[in-house]
Design an enzyme around this catalytic site. Sequence first.
Site, PDB file in Angstrom:
ATOM      1  N   GLU A  46       2.630  -5.486 -23.684  1.00 38.30           N
ATOM      2  CA  GLU A  46       2.833  -5.662 -22.248  1.00 38.30           C
ATOM      3  C   GLU A  46       3.793  -6.842 -22.105  1.00 38.30           C
ATOM      4  O   GLU A  46       4.596  -6.696 -20.951  1.00 38.30           O
ATOM      5  CB  GLU A  46       1.446  -5.802 -21.365  1.00 38.30           C
ATOM      6  CG  GLU A  46       0.798  -7.041 -21.542  1.00 38.30           C
ATOM      7  CD  GLU A  46      -0.209  -6.828 -20.762  1.00 38.30           C
ATOM      8  OE1 GLU A  46      -0.263  -6.412 -19.685  1.00 38.30           O
ATOM      9  OE2 GLU A  46      -1.372  -7.624 -21.030  1.00 38.30           O
ATOM     10  N   GLY A  59       0.795  -1.170  -0.060  1.00 37.93           N
ATOM     11  CA  GLY A  59      -0.190   0.020   0.014  1.00 37.93           C
ATOM     12  C   GLY A  59       1.056   1.318  -0.074  1.00 37.93           C
ATOM     13  O   GLY A  59       2.115   1.122  -0.151  1.00 37.93           O
ATOM     14  N   LYS A 113      -1.829  -6.939 -25.406  1.00 39.10           N
ATOM     15  CA  LYS A 113      -1.157  -8.067 -24.902  1.00 39.10           C
ATOM     16  C   LYS A 113       0.154  -8.043 -25.321  1.00 39.10           C
ATOM     17  O   LYS A 113       1.097  -8.354 -24.778  1.00 39.10           O
ATOM     18  CB  LYS A 113      -1.935  -9.362 -25.488  1.00 39.10           C
ATOM     19  CG  LYS A 113      -3.111  -9.890 -24.885  1.00 39.10           C
ATOM     20  CD  LYS A 113      -2.824 -10.552 -23.545  1.00 39.10           C
ATOM     21  CE  LYS A 113      -3.099  -9.569 -22.278  1.00 39.10           C
ATOM     22  NZ  LYS A 113      -4.165  -9.250 -21.635  1.00 39.10           N
ATOM     23  N   HIS A 140      -6.957   8.254 -41.405  1.00 39.24           N
ATOM     24  CA  HIS A 140      -7.122   9.572 -40.744  1.00 39.24           C
ATOM     25  C   HIS A 140      -5.762  10.226 -39.994  1.00 39.24           C
ATOM     26  O   HIS A 140      -5.738  10.779 -39.015  1.00 39.24           O
ATOM     27  CB  HIS A 140      -8.144  10.107 -39.799  1.00 39.24           C
ATOM     28  CG  HIS A 140      -9.559   9.653 -40.246  1.00 39.24           C
ATOM     29  ND1 HIS A 140     -10.147  10.854 -41.078  1.00 39.24           N
ATOM     30  CD2 HIS A 140     -10.443   8.578 -40.524  1.00 39.24           C
ATOM     31  CE1 HIS A 140     -11.293  10.245 -41.835  1.00 39.24           C
ATOM     32  NE2 HIS A 140     -11.533   9.006 -41.406  1.00 39.24           N
TER      33      HIS A 140
HETATM   34  C1  F6R Z   1      -3.392  -6.665 -18.921  1.00 31.98           C
HETATM   35  C2  F6R Z   1      -3.828  -6.703 -17.454  1.00 31.98           C
HETATM   36  C3  F6R Z   1      -4.302  -5.201 -17.182  1.00 31.98           C
HETATM   37  C4  F6R Z   1      -5.635  -5.500 -16.127  1.00 31.98           C
HETATM   38  C5  F6R Z   1      -5.973  -4.164 -15.570  1.00 31.98           C
HETATM   39  C6  F6R Z   1      -7.080  -3.974 -14.752  1.00 31.98           C
HETATM   40  O1  F6R Z   1      -3.169  -8.043 -19.342  1.00 31.98           O
HETATM   41  O2  F6R Z   1      -4.023  -7.533 -17.024  1.00 31.98           O
HETATM   42  O3  F6R Z   1      -4.421  -4.265 -18.037  1.00 31.98           O
HETATM   43  O4  F6R Z   1      -6.502  -5.913 -16.981  1.00 31.98           O
HETATM   44  O5  F6R Z   1      -4.730  -3.831 -14.610  1.00 31.98           O
HETATM   45  O6  F6R Z   1      -7.119  -5.085 -13.688  1.00 31.98           O
HETATM   46  P1  F6R Z   1      -8.504  -5.800 -12.872  1.00 31.98           P
HETATM   47  O7  F6R Z   1      -9.090  -6.310 -14.043  1.00 31.98           O
HETATM   48  O8  F6R Z   1      -7.593  -6.424 -11.836  1.00 31.98           O
HETATM   49  O9  F6R Z   1      -9.106  -4.392 -12.319  1.00 31.98           O
END
Ligand code: F6R
Length: 605
Positions: free
Chosen positions: A485, A102, A482, A501
């Site tokens: 990342e 946190g 995908k 565009h």
């Molecule tokens: C991409 C990925 C992230 C999550 C995003 C939201 O592969 O995993 O973009 O989709 O951080 O995460 P959640 O769904 O846990 O809120």
Amino acid sequence: MCGIVGVVGDDFKVSDVVESLKRLEYRGYDSAGIAYVKDGKIKVFKSVGRIDVLKENLRDRLEDEISAGIAHTRWATHGAPNDTNAHPHTDCTGKIAVVHNGIIENFRELKALLEGLGHKFRSDTDTEVIAHIIEEEYTGDVFEAVMKAIRKLDGAYAIGVVHSDHPDVIVAARKGSPLVVGIGDGFSLIASDITPMLRYTKNFIFLEDGDVALLEDGNVRIFRIDGKAIDREVRRIDLSESVAEKGGYKHFMLKEIMEGPQTLVSAMTGRIKEGFVRIPELDEIDLSNISRINVVACGTSYHAAMFFKYFVEQHTDVDVSVEVASEFRYRRPHVDDKTLTLAISQSGETADTLESVRLAKRLGSNIVAITNVVGSTITREADISIMMNSGPEIGVAATKTYVAQLTVLALLGLQLIKDRGFWSGRHKRILDNLIRMPELFENVLSFSNDIRSVAKKYVNFGHFMYIGRGYGYITAMEGALKLKEISYIHAEAYPAGELKHGPIALLDENFPVFAISPSDSLYLKTKSNMIECKARNARIISVGTFGNDELSDLSDDVLSVPRVADELYPLVMAPIIQLFAYHMADLKGYDPDKPRNLAKSVTVE
Ligand code: F6R
């Protein structure tokens, strides 16, 4: 971000804590550390890098028996990832050690105050202040000291604390960051989620914000921050530890993509009755009475949300607005008690999504959450939670949970269509296709080696343009995310019609196009865009429908999926974009399970 574990009881060794921590490596992995109590002293070991580096540094101590131990895997927020900033952090006496997930927002003020009192700080972290305040408050009772200390903290925390004078005790507290207590026979545990504890127990208490737990061997007591004892339900979760293992696959990501068919089945089970969709969790809501749906989400969940918008607006009279949660929470959104807010988050802990939920709630909106994690914060803040039932997803990139989100959202859309009186034969066909989807998925997954062969041809390209129209655009967005990342290749996603565009200026023989081109109602439009790309010498990988032979003339490489209703192409194409990104990352020698700079649950904004 960050994972914490803790054990207290007679039969634990250092290796048990380290192995448990490895189950949380997906939450952050720039540094790791452990503190344990042995022979009345606290020993602390910390290393920058993955948990294996820590394990190697501990090789002569792994068999050491301990009475209590806490450990942490870090995703740096305050202070660079290095040995000093790694957790656990200790006080001046070295008797108190703390792990924290946190952000302590008032740490600068607290630090100045503590320095004024003579405390010496070693790290740049916000967490270290916690150890020093506990030291300041300690008069012989570690639980009381932690209780007093956390009352001084602003911000979010899940913490675990050990003290050398109390060798059989862990004190843990939660506010805003997840923390679960595991209860065993003669021992107890803490962790950021249940996966590291499954090998020891199936009995868990999901701490609520403001809870403080006192763990003394097998004896667990929970208090509120004002000191009042409280009973929390002990929940039994009969998951096997193997859900968090690779099961013979090279990576969790590959395993989780391959779990797609089961994911689909789990997301649909109990939600289809007598030819219609009925999601039992929604029984308390009158869907015929809603005028607008507001969806908040981030990343992959946002792409799933876009699918829902396209689907519901195409088939009903309900307006659906979709917004990235980090934007929504700082705007003045037009949301009221007639708006249903849908919050999509596989982890249920994404800070921006949770804040958006709180904002929408203040504005009078009812909240339905779609999530995968039992006991996650979002399940407590939402009025209703629809579970994705995918089992733990360990790979950092969302794969099977994206499939589950699309499935649940397709079901929800179909229920809306029925409840609002728009049901027709077309919707029956969509539902039939959805029911057959696990089998269709198996078929697509069987082409993994072909997808790898295509990836081999493109592994050295530095840029990709993903294009698609309608539902194809959703697949394009998710495909580009995908790829970037996990393989660190620059990838853009554009609606195919937007290319001319501006972005088409980028295209040449070094900038391939990944064209989502199913045989749907927009195919001819997408085809024209592919021809335009070809005219700029761009190489094209197309993802189309089996039987569309002209794609091999239009494209350099073709990947195909079975024919389905237009609306369901994002589902049946999910394995293609996921496997393509996976193989690209693997071919480049990257670890797709732990992409750089990322963590699975983004609990900070
Ligand atoms: C991409 C990925 C992230 C999550 C995003 C939201 O592969 O995993 O973009 O989709 O951080 O995460 P959640 O769904 O846990 O809120």
